[in-house]
Design a protein around this motif. Sequence first.
Motif, PDB file in Angstrom:
ATOM      1  N   ASN A  73      61.769 -11.728  12.692  1.00 11.26           N
ATOM      2  CA  ASN A  73      60.906 -11.687  13.876  1.00 11.26           C
ATOM      3  C   ASN A  73      59.998 -10.467  13.810  1.00 11.26           C
ATOM      4  O   ASN A  73      60.368  -9.370  14.217  1.00 11.26           O
ATOM      5  N   PHE A  85      58.498 -17.483  25.553  1.00 12.79           N
ATOM      6  CA  PHE A  85      59.130 -16.355  24.880  1.00 12.79           C
ATOM      7  C   PHE A  85      60.267 -16.772  23.957  1.00 12.79           C
ATOM      8  O   PHE A  85      60.362 -16.319  22.815  1.00 12.79           O
ATOM      9  N   PHE A  86      61.163 -17.643  24.430  1.00 11.16           N
ATOM     10  CA  PHE A  86      62.378 -17.970  23.680  1.00 11.16           C
ATOM     11  C   PHE A  86      62.215 -19.121  22.692  1.00 11.16           C
ATOM     12  O   PHE A  86      63.138 -19.410  21.937  1.00 11.16           O
ATOM     13  N   PHE A  89      62.964 -18.553  18.988  1.00 14.79           N
ATOM     14  CA  PHE A  89      64.367 -18.258  18.709  1.00 14.79           C
ATOM     15  C   PHE A  89      65.228 -19.516  18.804  1.00 14.79           C
ATOM     16  O   PHE A  89      66.107 -19.751  17.968  1.00 14.79           O
ATOM     17  N   TRP A 106      65.252 -11.321  20.113  1.00 14.48           N
ATOM     18  CA  TRP A 106      64.521 -11.272  21.379  1.00 14.48           C
ATOM     19  C   TRP A 106      64.386  -9.852  21.919  1.00 14.48           C
ATOM     20  O   TRP A 106      63.487  -9.572  22.710  1.00 14.48           O
ATOM     21  N   TYR A 107      65.273  -8.952  21.492  1.00 15.77           N
ATOM     22  CA  TYR A 107      65.196  -7.563  21.961  1.00 15.77           C
ATOM     23  C   TYR A 107      63.936  -6.871  21.449  1.00 15.77           C
ATOM     24  O   TYR A 107      63.218  -6.204  22.195  1.00 15.77           O
ATOM     25  N   SER A 109      61.243  -8.309  20.588  1.00 13.23           N
ATOM     26  CA  SER A 109      60.088  -8.919  21.232  1.00 13.23           C
ATOM     27  C   SER A 109      59.820  -8.294  22.595  1.00 13.23           C
ATOM     28  O   SER A 109      58.665  -8.240  23.044  1.00 13.23           O
ATOM     29  N   ARG A 125      63.012 -10.588  31.832  1.00  8.94           N
ATOM     30  CA  ARG A 125      63.362 -10.773  30.423  1.00  8.94           C
ATOM     31  C   ARG A 125      64.830 -10.422  30.174  1.00  8.94           C
ATOM     32  O   ARG A 125      65.527 -11.128  29.442  1.00  8.94           O
ATOM     33  N   ILE A 129      67.612 -12.998  28.773  1.00 13.16           N
ATOM     34  CA  ILE A 129      68.419 -12.715  27.584  1.00 13.16           C
ATOM     35  C   ILE A 129      69.894 -12.911  27.881  1.00 13.16           C
ATOM     36  O   ILE A 129      70.614 -13.578  27.127  1.00 13.16           O
ATOM     37  N   THR A 132      70.658 -16.606  28.412  1.00 19.88           N
ATOM     38  CA  THR A 132      70.610 -17.366  27.162  1.00 19.88           C
ATOM     39  C   THR A 132      71.843 -17.100  26.306  1.00 19.88           C
ATOM     40  O   THR A 132      72.433 -18.017  25.743  1.00 19.88           O
TER      41      THR A 132
END
Length: 488
Positions: A73, A85-86, A89, A106-107, A109, A125, A129, A132
Amino acid sequence: MFDFKSCHKIEKDEYKTIMEPLIIKLGELQRSARAKKIPILVILEGLDASGKGAVMNELLIALDPRGYKVYSNNKDSEEEVLRPFFWKFWKNLPGEGEIAIFDRGWYFSVIKNIKDIDKKEYKRRCKEIMDTEELLQNGKTMIIKFFLFISKDEQKKRFKKLEKNPSTSWRVTKEDWESNKNYDEILEEYEELLKNTESEKDRWNIICSEDIDSAKVQVFQKAIEFLEESLNKPDKDIADMIPLKEKTFSLDSVNLTESMSRREYKKKLKKYKEKLMELEHEIYVKRIPVVLAYEGWDAAGKGGNIKRTVDRLDPRGYDVIPIAAPNDIEKKHHYLWRFWKDFPKGGHITIFDRTWYGRVLVERVEGFCKEEEWHRAYHEINSMESQWSDDGAVVLKFWLHISKDEQLRRFKGREKTSYKSWKITEEDWRNREKWDLYKDAVEDMITMTSTEASKWNVIAGNSKRSARIKVMEIIIEELERALKKREK
Protein backbone atom coordinates in the motif's frame (compact mmCIF):
# COMPACT_ATOMS: atom_id res chain seq x y z
CA MET A 1 1.31 3.76 26.44
CA PHE A 2 3.51 2.07 23.84
CA ASP A 3 7.21 1.43 24.40
CA PHE A 4 9.22 3.12 21.65
CA LYS A 5 12.57 2.86 23.45
CA SER A 6 13.32 -0.74 24.37
CA CYS A 7 15.75 -2.17 21.81
CA HIS A 8 18.37 -4.87 21.91
CA LYS A 9 20.90 -6.39 19.53
CA ILE A 10 21.31 -10.03 18.64
CA GLU A 11 24.56 -11.63 17.46
CA LYS A 12 24.70 -13.36 14.06
CA ASP A 13 25.41 -16.83 15.41
CA GLU A 14 22.66 -16.51 17.99
CA TYR A 15 20.27 -15.26 15.29
CA LYS A 16 20.79 -18.36 13.12
CA THR A 17 20.33 -20.68 16.10
CA ILE A 18 17.09 -18.98 17.14
CA MET A 19 15.58 -18.48 13.70
CA GLU A 20 15.91 -21.99 12.30
CA PRO A 21 13.25 -23.59 14.55
CA LEU A 22 11.04 -20.48 14.25
CA ILE A 23 11.00 -20.78 10.46
CA ILE A 24 10.04 -24.45 10.70
CA LYS A 25 7.34 -23.72 13.26
CA LEU A 26 5.78 -20.92 11.24
CA GLY A 27 5.54 -23.24 8.23
CA GLU A 28 3.78 -25.84 10.38
CA LEU A 29 1.29 -23.24 11.61
CA GLN A 30 0.58 -22.14 8.05
CA ARG A 31 -0.32 -25.72 7.16
CA SER A 32 -2.46 -26.03 10.27
CA ALA A 33 -4.36 -22.83 9.40
CA ARG A 34 -4.86 -24.10 5.86
CA ALA A 35 -6.25 -27.40 7.14
CA LYS A 36 -8.65 -25.54 9.43
CA LYS A 37 -9.57 -23.08 6.63
CA ILE A 38 -8.53 -20.09 8.72
CA PRO A 39 -7.68 -16.82 6.89
CA ILE A 40 -4.68 -14.93 8.30
CA LEU A 41 -3.99 -11.23 7.78
CA VAL A 42 -0.55 -9.88 8.70
CA ILE A 43 -0.29 -6.08 8.79
CA LEU A 44 3.20 -4.60 8.74
CA GLU A 45 3.20 -0.90 9.63
CA GLY A 46 6.16 1.22 10.62
CA LEU A 47 8.29 4.28 10.17
CA ASP A 48 10.11 4.87 6.88
CA ALA A 49 13.26 2.72 6.60
CA SER A 50 12.28 0.72 9.68
CA GLY A 51 12.91 -2.61 7.92
CA LYS A 52 9.42 -3.76 6.94
CA GLY A 53 10.73 -5.13 3.64
CA ALA A 54 13.48 -7.16 5.29
CA VAL A 55 11.06 -8.61 7.85
CA MET A 56 8.54 -9.42 5.14
CA ASN A 57 11.16 -11.17 3.02
CA GLU A 58 12.08 -13.40 5.96
CA LEU A 59 8.42 -14.25 6.50
CA LEU A 60 8.00 -15.18 2.86
CA ILE A 61 11.01 -17.52 2.98
CA ALA A 62 9.34 -19.39 5.84
CA LEU A 63 5.95 -19.73 4.15
CA ASP A 64 4.65 -21.90 1.33
CA PRO A 65 4.36 -19.44 -1.61
CA ARG A 66 1.20 -21.18 -2.81
CA GLY A 67 -0.58 -20.02 0.31
CA TYR A 68 0.10 -16.30 0.59
CA LYS A 69 -0.28 -13.01 -1.25
CA VAL A 70 1.46 -9.69 -0.60
CA TYR A 71 -0.24 -6.33 -0.97
CA SER A 72 1.89 -3.17 -0.92
CA ASN A 73 0.00 0.00 0.00
CA ASN A 74 1.93 2.98 -1.28
CA LYS A 75 0.62 5.41 -3.87
CA ASP A 76 -3.07 4.96 -4.70
CA SER A 77 -3.93 3.98 -8.26
CA GLU A 78 -6.72 5.76 -10.16
CA GLU A 79 -8.99 2.77 -9.50
CA GLU A 80 -8.35 3.09 -5.76
CA VAL A 81 -8.76 6.88 -5.60
CA LEU A 82 -12.20 6.59 -7.21
CA ARG A 83 -13.51 4.11 -4.64
CA PRO A 84 -14.17 4.10 -0.87
CA PHE A 85 -11.27 4.06 1.58
CA PHE A 86 -11.49 0.33 2.37
CA TRP A 87 -12.15 -0.99 -1.15
CA LYS A 88 -8.52 -1.67 -2.05
CA PHE A 89 -8.02 -3.58 1.18
CA TRP A 90 -11.19 -5.65 0.97
CA LYS A 91 -10.39 -6.94 -2.49
CA ASN A 92 -7.01 -8.17 -1.24
CA LEU A 93 -8.23 -9.93 1.91
CA PRO A 94 -7.32 -13.61 2.36
CA GLY A 95 -9.76 -16.45 1.81
CA GLU A 96 -10.05 -19.61 3.88
CA GLY A 97 -6.64 -21.16 4.56
CA GLU A 98 -4.81 -18.23 2.91
CA ILE A 99 -2.39 -15.63 4.26
CA ALA A 100 -2.37 -12.00 3.14
CA ILE A 101 0.56 -9.78 4.10
CA PHE A 102 -0.12 -6.05 3.94
CA ASP A 103 3.05 -4.01 3.53
CA ARG A 104 1.34 -1.03 5.12
CA GLY A 105 -2.40 -1.17 5.47
CA TRP A 106 -5.30 1.10 6.35
CA TYR A 107 -3.24 2.76 9.09
CA PHE A 108 -0.71 4.19 6.67
CA SER A 109 -3.58 5.43 4.49
CA VAL A 110 -4.81 7.48 7.46
CA ILE A 111 -1.38 8.80 8.40
CA LYS A 112 -0.39 9.88 4.89
CA ASN A 113 -3.59 11.94 4.62
CA ILE A 114 -3.72 13.17 8.21
CA LYS A 115 -3.03 16.80 7.26
CA ASP A 116 -6.07 16.81 4.96
CA ILE A 117 -8.69 15.45 7.36
CA ASP A 118 -10.39 17.09 10.32
CA LYS A 119 -10.95 15.58 13.76
CA LYS A 120 -14.40 14.31 12.84
CA GLU A 121 -13.14 12.37 9.83
CA TYR A 122 -10.14 11.10 11.82
CA LYS A 123 -12.46 9.67 14.49
CA ARG A 124 -14.63 8.16 11.78
CA ARG A 125 -11.65 6.41 10.19
CA CYS A 126 -10.57 5.01 13.55
CA LYS A 127 -14.08 3.68 14.15
CA GLU A 128 -14.22 2.18 10.66
CA ILE A 129 -10.88 0.44 11.26
CA MET A 130 -12.05 -1.04 14.54
CA ASP A 131 -15.41 -2.09 13.06
CA THR A 132 -13.71 -3.70 10.06
CA GLU A 133 -11.18 -5.62 12.12
CA GLU A 134 -13.88 -6.82 14.52
CA LEU A 135 -16.03 -7.88 11.57
CA LEU A 136 -13.17 -9.85 10.02
CA GLN A 137 -12.25 -11.49 13.31
CA ASN A 138 -15.86 -12.50 13.88
CA GLY A 139 -15.66 -14.05 10.42
CA LYS A 140 -12.71 -16.18 11.65
CA THR A 141 -9.90 -14.09 10.10
CA MET A 142 -6.85 -13.91 12.37
CA ILE A 143 -5.26 -10.45 12.32
CA ILE A 144 -1.67 -9.90 13.49
CA LYS A 145 -0.54 -6.27 13.61
CA PHE A 146 3.09 -5.14 13.81
CA PHE A 147 4.52 -1.64 14.09
CA LEU A 148 8.26 -1.31 13.46
CA PHE A 149 10.16 1.72 14.76
CA ILE A 150 13.71 3.07 14.75
CA SER A 151 15.29 6.19 16.17
CA LYS A 152 15.59 9.43 14.22
CA ASP A 153 19.36 9.03 13.95
CA GLU A 154 19.08 5.45 12.72
CA GLN A 155 16.51 6.47 10.12
CA LYS A 156 18.84 9.22 8.84
CA LYS A 157 21.71 6.75 8.73
CA ARG A 158 19.68 4.27 6.65
CA PHE A 159 18.52 6.96 4.23
CA LYS A 160 22.14 7.97 3.60
CA LYS A 161 23.21 4.37 3.08
CA LEU A 162 20.44 3.82 0.54
CA GLU A 163 21.36 7.02 -1.30
CA LYS A 164 24.99 5.98 -1.68
CA ASN A 165 24.05 2.77 -3.51
CA PRO A 166 23.06 3.45 -7.15
CA SER A 167 20.67 0.51 -7.14
CA THR A 168 18.75 1.77 -4.08
CA SER A 169 19.13 5.56 -4.26
CA TRP A 170 15.75 5.86 -6.04
CA ARG A 171 14.06 4.61 -2.90
CA VAL A 172 14.91 7.77 -0.95
CA THR A 173 12.70 10.73 -1.82
CA LYS A 174 12.25 14.31 -0.67
CA GLU A 175 9.25 13.09 1.32
CA ASP A 176 11.51 10.63 3.16
CA TRP A 177 13.88 13.37 4.24
CA GLU A 178 10.90 15.49 5.22
CA SER A 179 9.64 12.64 7.38
CA ASN A 180 13.04 12.42 9.09
CA LYS A 181 12.94 16.15 9.76
CA ASN A 182 9.46 15.77 11.29
CA TYR A 183 10.29 12.46 12.99
CA ASP A 184 8.88 13.36 16.44
CA GLU A 185 5.62 14.64 15.01
CA ILE A 186 5.10 11.57 12.81
CA LEU A 187 5.87 9.15 15.63
CA GLU A 188 3.39 11.01 17.82
CA GLU A 189 0.74 10.77 15.11
CA TYR A 190 1.32 7.04 14.79
CA GLU A 191 1.21 6.57 18.56
CA GLU A 192 -2.17 8.30 18.70
CA LEU A 193 -3.51 6.17 15.84
CA LEU A 194 -2.23 2.93 17.38
CA LYS A 195 -3.83 3.86 20.69
CA ASN A 196 -7.18 4.53 18.99
CA THR A 197 -7.13 1.23 17.08
CA GLU A 198 -6.22 -1.23 19.81
CA SER A 199 -8.52 -3.31 21.96
CA GLU A 200 -8.12 -6.21 24.34
CA LYS A 201 -8.76 -8.66 21.49
CA ASP A 202 -6.91 -6.67 18.84
CA ARG A 203 -3.50 -5.66 20.13
CA TRP A 204 -0.49 -4.08 18.48
CA ASN A 205 2.96 -5.67 18.52
CA ILE A 206 5.52 -2.88 18.83
CA ILE A 207 8.89 -3.95 17.40
CA CYS A 208 12.19 -2.07 17.72
CA SER A 209 14.10 -2.67 14.50
CA GLU A 210 17.32 -0.80 15.23
CA ASP A 211 18.86 -4.25 14.85
CA ILE A 212 17.04 -5.90 11.97
CA ASP A 213 17.88 -9.46 13.02
CA SER A 214 16.41 -8.80 16.43
CA ALA A 215 13.28 -7.40 14.76
CA LYS A 216 12.89 -10.53 12.63
CA VAL A 217 13.14 -12.78 15.68
CA GLN A 218 10.55 -10.71 17.57
CA VAL A 219 8.11 -10.75 14.67
CA PHE A 220 8.43 -14.53 14.24
CA GLN A 221 8.10 -15.17 17.97
CA LYS A 222 5.03 -12.99 18.37
CA ALA A 223 3.40 -14.35 15.21
CA ILE A 224 3.96 -17.94 16.36
CA GLU A 225 2.71 -17.22 19.85
CA PHE A 226 -0.44 -15.58 18.48
CA LEU A 227 -1.15 -18.32 15.93
CA GLU A 228 -0.56 -21.18 18.38
CA GLU A 229 -2.92 -19.64 20.89
CA SER A 230 -5.57 -18.77 18.28
CA LEU A 231 -5.47 -22.06 16.37
CA ASN A 232 -5.73 -24.09 19.57
CA LYS A 233 -8.74 -22.21 20.89
CA PRO A 234 -11.92 -24.32 20.78
CA ASP A 235 -14.57 -23.03 18.39
CA LYS A 236 -17.41 -21.28 20.14
CA ASP A 237 -20.80 -22.57 19.12
CA ILE A 238 -22.54 -19.48 20.43
CA ALA A 239 -21.04 -15.99 20.41
CA ASP A 240 -22.52 -13.04 22.25
CA MET A 241 -26.00 -12.70 20.78
CA ILE A 242 -26.83 -9.19 19.58
CA PRO A 243 -30.50 -8.58 20.41
CA LEU A 244 -32.95 -7.46 17.74
CA LYS A 245 -34.85 -4.20 18.03
CA GLU A 246 -38.59 -4.33 18.50
CA LYS A 247 -40.15 -4.21 15.03
CA THR A 248 -41.00 -0.70 13.85
CA PHE A 249 -42.16 -1.76 10.39
CA SER A 250 -44.79 -4.17 9.10
CA LEU A 251 -45.27 -5.26 5.49
CA ASP A 252 -49.01 -5.30 6.23
CA SER A 253 -48.89 -1.49 6.31
CA VAL A 254 -47.94 -1.28 2.61
CA ASN A 255 -50.78 -0.12 0.37
CA LEU A 256 -50.82 -2.61 -2.49
CA THR A 257 -53.83 -1.07 -4.26
CA GLU A 258 -51.75 1.59 -6.03
CA SER A 259 -52.12 1.46 -9.80
CA MET A 260 -51.34 3.49 -12.92
CA SER A 261 -52.95 3.73 -16.31
CA ARG A 262 -50.99 2.61 -19.35
CA ARG A 263 -51.12 6.14 -20.78
CA GLU A 264 -49.73 7.80 -17.66
CA TYR A 265 -47.11 5.06 -17.36
CA LYS A 266 -45.80 5.52 -20.89
CA LYS A 267 -45.67 9.31 -20.48
CA LYS A 268 -43.72 9.17 -17.22
CA LEU A 269 -41.51 6.31 -18.36
CA LYS A 270 -40.29 8.29 -21.36
CA LYS A 271 -39.68 11.38 -19.25
CA TYR A 272 -37.81 9.55 -16.50
CA LYS A 273 -35.64 7.54 -18.88
CA GLU A 274 -34.43 10.77 -20.46
CA LYS A 275 -33.83 12.32 -17.03
CA LEU A 276 -31.83 9.32 -15.85
CA MET A 277 -29.72 9.50 -18.99
CA GLU A 278 -28.87 13.14 -18.14
CA LEU A 279 -28.14 12.31 -14.51
CA GLU A 280 -25.84 9.45 -15.49
CA HIS A 281 -23.65 11.98 -17.30
CA GLU A 282 -23.76 14.45 -14.40
CA ILE A 283 -22.74 11.92 -11.78
CA TYR A 284 -19.90 10.84 -14.05
CA VAL A 285 -18.62 14.42 -14.25
CA LYS A 286 -18.88 14.79 -10.46
CA ARG A 287 -17.41 11.29 -9.92
CA ILE A 288 -20.25 10.14 -7.64
CA PRO A 289 -20.50 6.34 -7.25
CA VAL A 290 -24.05 4.97 -7.11
CA VAL A 291 -25.24 1.65 -5.69
CA LEU A 292 -28.78 0.45 -6.39
CA ALA A 293 -29.73 -2.56 -4.28
CA TYR A 294 -32.82 -4.56 -5.23
CA GLU A 295 -34.49 -7.07 -2.95
CA GLY A 296 -38.02 -8.42 -3.03
CA TRP A 297 -40.28 -11.44 -3.19
CA ASP A 298 -39.82 -13.97 -5.99
CA ALA A 299 -41.73 -12.62 -9.03
CA ALA A 300 -41.95 -9.16 -7.47
CA GLY A 301 -40.63 -7.59 -10.67
CA LYS A 302 -36.98 -6.81 -9.85
CA GLY A 303 -35.74 -7.78 -13.31
CA GLY A 304 -38.36 -5.75 -15.17
CA ASN A 305 -37.74 -2.81 -12.89
CA ILE A 306 -33.99 -2.87 -13.50
CA LYS A 307 -34.50 -3.27 -17.25
CA ARG A 308 -36.61 -0.09 -17.49
CA THR A 309 -34.23 1.86 -15.25
CA VAL A 310 -31.15 1.19 -17.41
CA ASP A 311 -32.95 1.27 -20.77
CA ARG A 312 -31.49 4.62 -21.89
CA LEU A 313 -28.28 4.58 -19.86
CA ASP A 314 -24.82 4.30 -21.40
CA PRO A 315 -23.85 0.65 -20.76
CA ARG A 316 -20.25 1.74 -20.18
CA GLY A 317 -21.40 3.59 -17.07
CA TYR A 318 -23.21 0.85 -15.20
CA ASP A 319 -23.03 -2.82 -14.24
CA VAL A 320 -25.84 -5.14 -13.23
CA ILE A 321 -24.64 -7.79 -10.76
CA PRO A 322 -27.03 -10.74 -10.35
CA ILE A 323 -26.48 -12.35 -6.97
CA ALA A 324 -26.95 -16.08 -6.65
CA ALA A 325 -25.51 -18.64 -4.22
CA PRO A 326 -21.79 -17.89 -3.68
CA ASN A 327 -19.32 -19.76 -5.89
CA ASP A 328 -16.30 -21.64 -4.52
CA ILE A 329 -14.05 -18.57 -4.43
CA GLU A 330 -16.71 -16.41 -2.78
CA LYS A 331 -17.39 -19.09 -0.16
CA LYS A 332 -13.74 -18.90 0.90
CA HIS A 333 -14.07 -15.21 1.76
CA HIS A 334 -16.11 -13.15 4.18
CA TYR A 335 -19.70 -12.93 2.97
CA LEU A 336 -19.34 -9.16 2.30
CA TRP A 337 -16.17 -9.58 0.21
CA ARG A 338 -17.90 -10.09 -3.14
CA PHE A 339 -19.98 -6.93 -2.68
CA TRP A 340 -17.00 -4.76 -1.77
CA LYS A 341 -15.17 -6.21 -4.77
CA ASP A 342 -17.93 -5.08 -7.16
CA PHE A 343 -18.34 -1.60 -5.71
CA PRO A 344 -18.45 0.98 -8.55
CA LYS A 345 -15.75 3.56 -9.08
CA GLY A 346 -16.67 7.22 -8.87
CA GLY A 347 -19.09 8.27 -11.62
CA HIS A 348 -20.39 4.75 -12.25
CA ILE A 349 -23.47 2.80 -11.19
CA THR A 350 -23.65 -0.73 -9.87
CA ILE A 351 -27.03 -2.41 -9.64
CA PHE A 352 -27.25 -5.46 -7.39
CA ASP A 353 -30.11 -7.83 -8.28
CA ARG A 354 -30.29 -9.31 -4.79
CA THR A 355 -27.68 -8.30 -2.29
CA TRP A 356 -25.68 -8.72 0.91
CA TYR A 357 -29.05 -8.96 2.66
CA GLY A 358 -29.10 -12.61 1.74
CA ARG A 359 -27.34 -13.17 5.08
CA VAL A 360 -30.41 -11.97 7.03
CA LEU A 361 -32.99 -13.35 4.59
CA VAL A 362 -32.35 -16.65 2.80
CA GLU A 363 -29.38 -17.65 4.99
CA ARG A 364 -31.40 -16.93 8.12
CA VAL A 365 -34.57 -18.69 6.98
CA GLU A 366 -32.84 -21.68 5.40
CA GLY A 367 -30.35 -22.11 8.26
CA PHE A 368 -27.28 -21.55 6.06
CA CYS A 369 -25.63 -19.54 8.86
CA LYS A 370 -25.77 -19.59 12.63
CA GLU A 371 -28.27 -17.47 14.52
CA GLU A 372 -25.56 -15.32 16.10
CA GLU A 373 -24.09 -14.72 12.63
CA TRP A 374 -27.23 -13.24 11.12
CA HIS A 375 -27.91 -11.29 14.33
CA ARG A 376 -24.42 -9.79 14.01
CA ALA A 377 -24.88 -9.12 10.29
CA TYR A 378 -27.24 -6.17 10.82
CA HIS A 379 -24.45 -4.17 12.48
CA GLU A 380 -21.89 -5.33 9.91
CA ILE A 381 -24.10 -4.31 7.01
CA ASN A 382 -24.93 -0.94 8.56
CA SER A 383 -21.22 -0.30 9.05
CA MET A 384 -20.43 -1.16 5.41
CA GLU A 385 -23.20 1.02 4.00
CA SER A 386 -22.21 3.86 6.32
CA GLN A 387 -18.63 3.68 5.04
CA TRP A 388 -19.87 3.82 1.47
CA SER A 389 -22.16 6.80 2.00
CA ASP A 390 -19.66 8.67 4.22
CA ASP A 391 -17.11 8.33 1.41
CA GLY A 392 -19.51 10.00 -1.02
CA ALA A 393 -21.55 7.17 -2.54
CA VAL A 394 -25.29 7.20 -3.13
CA VAL A 395 -26.72 3.96 -1.74
CA LEU A 396 -30.37 3.26 -2.57
CA LYS A 397 -32.16 0.14 -1.34
CA PHE A 398 -35.47 -1.13 -2.68
CA TRP A 399 -37.73 -3.84 -1.33
CA LEU A 400 -40.33 -4.76 -3.97
CA HIS A 401 -43.41 -5.95 -2.13
CA ILE A 402 -46.32 -7.92 -3.56
CA SER A 403 -49.15 -9.86 -1.94
CA LYS A 404 -49.07 -13.61 -1.60
CA ASP A 405 -52.03 -13.91 -3.96
CA GLU A 406 -50.31 -11.74 -6.58
CA GLN A 407 -47.19 -13.89 -6.35
CA LEU A 408 -49.28 -17.02 -6.97
CA ARG A 409 -50.92 -15.39 -9.99
CA ARG A 410 -47.50 -14.51 -11.46
CA PHE A 411 -46.08 -17.96 -10.76
CA LYS A 412 -48.95 -19.60 -12.65
CA GLY A 413 -48.61 -17.06 -15.44
CA ARG A 414 -44.94 -17.92 -15.85
CA GLU A 415 -45.70 -21.62 -16.02
CA LYS A 416 -48.23 -21.07 -18.81
CA THR A 417 -46.00 -18.76 -20.88
CA SER A 418 -43.33 -20.60 -22.85
CA TYR A 419 -40.78 -17.78 -22.94
CA LYS A 420 -41.20 -17.13 -19.19
CA SER A 421 -41.34 -20.70 -17.89
CA TRP A 422 -37.59 -20.71 -17.19
CA LYS A 423 -38.18 -18.08 -14.53
CA ILE A 424 -40.15 -20.44 -12.28
CA THR A 425 -38.35 -23.22 -10.40
CA GLU A 426 -39.05 -25.73 -7.65
CA GLU A 427 -37.06 -23.49 -5.32
CA ASP A 428 -39.54 -20.64 -5.93
CA TRP A 429 -42.40 -22.89 -4.81
CA ARG A 430 -40.43 -24.04 -1.75
CA ASN A 431 -39.69 -20.45 -0.78
CA ARG A 432 -43.37 -19.60 -1.11
CA GLU A 433 -44.22 -22.24 1.50
CA LYS A 434 -42.04 -20.25 3.93
CA TRP A 435 -43.75 -16.92 3.23
CA ASP A 436 -44.40 -16.12 6.90
CA LEU A 437 -40.79 -16.88 7.90
CA TYR A 438 -39.49 -14.64 5.13
CA LYS A 439 -42.01 -11.94 6.03
CA ASP A 440 -40.72 -11.93 9.60
CA ALA A 441 -37.12 -11.75 8.35
CA VAL A 442 -37.91 -8.86 5.97
CA GLU A 443 -39.57 -6.85 8.71
CA ASP A 444 -36.55 -7.37 11.00
CA MET A 445 -34.23 -6.41 8.14
CA ILE A 446 -36.00 -3.12 7.46
CA THR A 447 -36.26 -2.33 11.18
CA MET A 448 -32.58 -3.04 11.81
CA THR A 449 -30.97 -1.60 8.67
CA SER A 450 -33.07 1.37 7.53
CA THR A 451 -30.69 4.09 8.67
CA GLU A 452 -30.34 7.81 8.09
CA ALA A 453 -27.44 7.13 5.72
CA SER A 454 -29.17 4.30 3.86
CA LYS A 455 -32.90 3.91 4.33
CA TRP A 456 -35.12 1.27 2.79
CA ASN A 457 -37.59 2.21 0.08
CA VAL A 458 -40.48 -0.24 0.26
CA ILE A 459 -42.21 -0.29 -3.12
CA ALA A 460 -45.77 -1.51 -3.59
CA GLY A 461 -45.36 -3.91 -6.50
CA ASN A 462 -48.77 -5.43 -7.28
CA SER A 463 -48.89 -2.88 -10.09
CA LYS A 464 -45.69 -3.28 -12.12
CA ARG A 465 -46.22 0.07 -13.82
CA SER A 466 -46.61 1.95 -10.56
CA ALA A 467 -43.61 0.18 -9.01
CA ARG A 468 -41.30 0.95 -11.94
CA ILE A 469 -42.21 4.63 -11.96
CA LYS A 470 -41.89 4.95 -8.18
CA VAL A 471 -38.38 3.46 -8.20
CA MET A 472 -37.28 5.78 -11.01
CA GLU A 473 -38.71 8.80 -9.17
CA ILE A 474 -36.73 7.91 -6.04
CA ILE A 475 -33.50 7.39 -8.00
CA ILE A 476 -33.90 10.72 -9.79
CA GLU A 477 -34.69 12.56 -6.56
CA GLU A 478 -31.72 11.11 -4.69
CA LEU A 479 -29.24 11.66 -7.53
CA GLU A 480 -30.35 15.28 -7.84
CA ARG A 481 -29.90 15.70 -4.09
CA ALA A 482 -26.40 14.22 -4.23
CA LEU A 483 -25.42 16.53 -7.11
CA LYS A 484 -26.65 19.61 -5.26
CA LYS A 485 -24.70 18.52 -2.20
CA ARG A 486 -21.52 18.34 -4.29
CA GLU A 487 -22.06 21.90 -5.51
CA LYS A 488 -21.94 23.31 -1.97
